[in-house]
Design an enzyme around this catalytic site. Structure first.
Site, mmCIF file in Angstrom:
data_model
loop_
_atom_site.group_PDB
_atom_site.id
_atom_site.type_symbol
_atom_site.label_atom_id
_atom_site.label_comp_id
_atom_site.label_asym_id
_atom_site.label_seq_id
_atom_site.Cartn_x
_atom_site.Cartn_y
_atom_site.Cartn_z
ATOM 1 N N ILE A 5 -5.578 -2.333 -6.764
ATOM 2 C CA ILE A 5 -4.444 -1.645 -7.371
ATOM 3 C C ILE A 5 -4.293 -0.291 -6.688
ATOM 4 C CG2 ILE A 5 -4.533 -2.802 -9.609
ATOM 5 C CD1 ILE A 5 -6.157 -0.501 -10.698
ATOM 6 N N SER A 6 -3.073 0.244 -6.733
ATOM 7 C CA SER A 6 -2.805 1.495 -6.026
ATOM 8 C C SER A 6 -3.281 2.723 -6.775
ATOM 9 C CB SER A 6 -1.303 1.612 -5.728
ATOM 10 O OG SER A 6 -0.897 0.570 -4.875
ATOM 11 N N ASP A 7 -3.246 2.655 -8.119
ATOM 12 C CA ASP A 7 -3.751 3.781 -8.904
ATOM 13 C C ASP A 7 -4.248 3.284 -10.250
ATOM 14 O OD1 ASP A 7 -1.653 4.085 -11.072
ATOM 15 O OD2 ASP A 7 -0.381 4.322 -9.313
ATOM 16 N N GLN A 32 -2.291 1.470 -13.260
ATOM 17 C CA GLN A 32 -1.869 0.084 -13.203
ATOM 18 C C GLN A 32 -2.820 -0.793 -14.008
ATOM 19 O OE1 GLN A 32 -1.217 0.274 -8.610
ATOM 20 N NE2 GLN A 32 -0.110 -1.526 -9.316
ATOM 21 N N LYS A 84 4.993 4.729 -5.004
ATOM 22 C CA LYS A 84 3.807 4.150 -5.631
ATOM 23 C C LYS A 84 4.121 3.421 -6.926
ATOM 24 C CE LYS A 84 0.081 6.575 -6.073
ATOM 25 N NZ LYS A 84 -0.886 5.550 -5.559
#
Length: 216
Positions: A8-10, A13, A157
């Site tokens: 996951i990007s951050d 999430q 994002k």
């Protein structure tokens, strides 16, 4: 052992849709642009593969492995060389059938990986165009002191939040509130607020009208 790899990007999430009954989880919170072998949890996964502990790696979708076609194919080939099967959940396909590489899997994954790479390139172009338009309007502030992302980077994002901010911007009737968007996207209201502020700094309606809507 069956392993589940999640990227996951951050931290805002949610990973619920990516988790099922697997033996071991490897979760990286990192950009998809980072090479698979350079990610902390991916490195741990590779160590366990080298130790012969892993027989199958499951990912929710191809883009979890990366956003670069060559990197994805290299990672897949490495796992095949080690006798590790790969299962991509959203297409319901295994990479190895009776120990042999599946031509159908290779074809489908190559197409999806290429699409993922193109999506990243398109997103970057959209961000740069948004910055240019915002600068022309005099509303672009760039990266604030102490902040981690520029408005364009922050919007990039969170495409799920941007989707509803764009809809809110163009609709004259129904308008999504910050709390509604947070509930729909399952993200914190504070995150939605920050993305909304960044979206407005990029021009709001003007940014939406001038750029291709990726959710149309």
């Amino acid at each position: 052992m069956i392993a589940k790899y999640i990227r996951i990007s951050d931290k805002s999430q949610h990973i619920d849709r990516q988790v099922n009954d697997t033996d071991k989880l490897y979760i990286d919170v990192i950009s998809g642009k980072t090479k698979f072998a350079d990610r902390p949890q991916a490195q741990q996964l590779i160590q366990d593969i080298e130790s012969g502990l892993i027989t199958q790696v499951t990912v929710h979708e191809v883009s979890r492995l990366g956003r670069n076609l060559l990197d994805i194919l290299t990672s897949i080939q490495y796992m095949h060389d080690k006798g590790v099967n790969i299962y991509v959940h959203n297409i319901g396909m295994h990479s190895l059938i009776d120990g042999k590489e599946s031509p159908a899997f290779t074809m489908v994954v190559t197409i999806l990986a290429n699409i993922s790479q193109q999506e990243l390139a398109t997103l970057r172009e959209r961000q740069l165009e948004g910055v240019r338009l915002a600068k022309e309007k005099g509303v672009y502030k760039g990266r604030e002191a102490g902040s981690k992302f520029t408005p364009a980077e922050l919007c990039g994002k969170h495409p799920d939040i941007i989707k509803y901010l764009q809809r809110r911007a163009k609709q004259k009737g129904k308008s999504y509130s910050i709390r509604e968007i947070a509930s729909i996207t399952k993200k914190n209201a504070s995150t939605v607020q920050r993305v909304s502020k960044a979206f407005n700094e990029l021009g709001g309606k003007f940014y939406y009208n001038k750029l291709v809507d990726p959710f149309a």
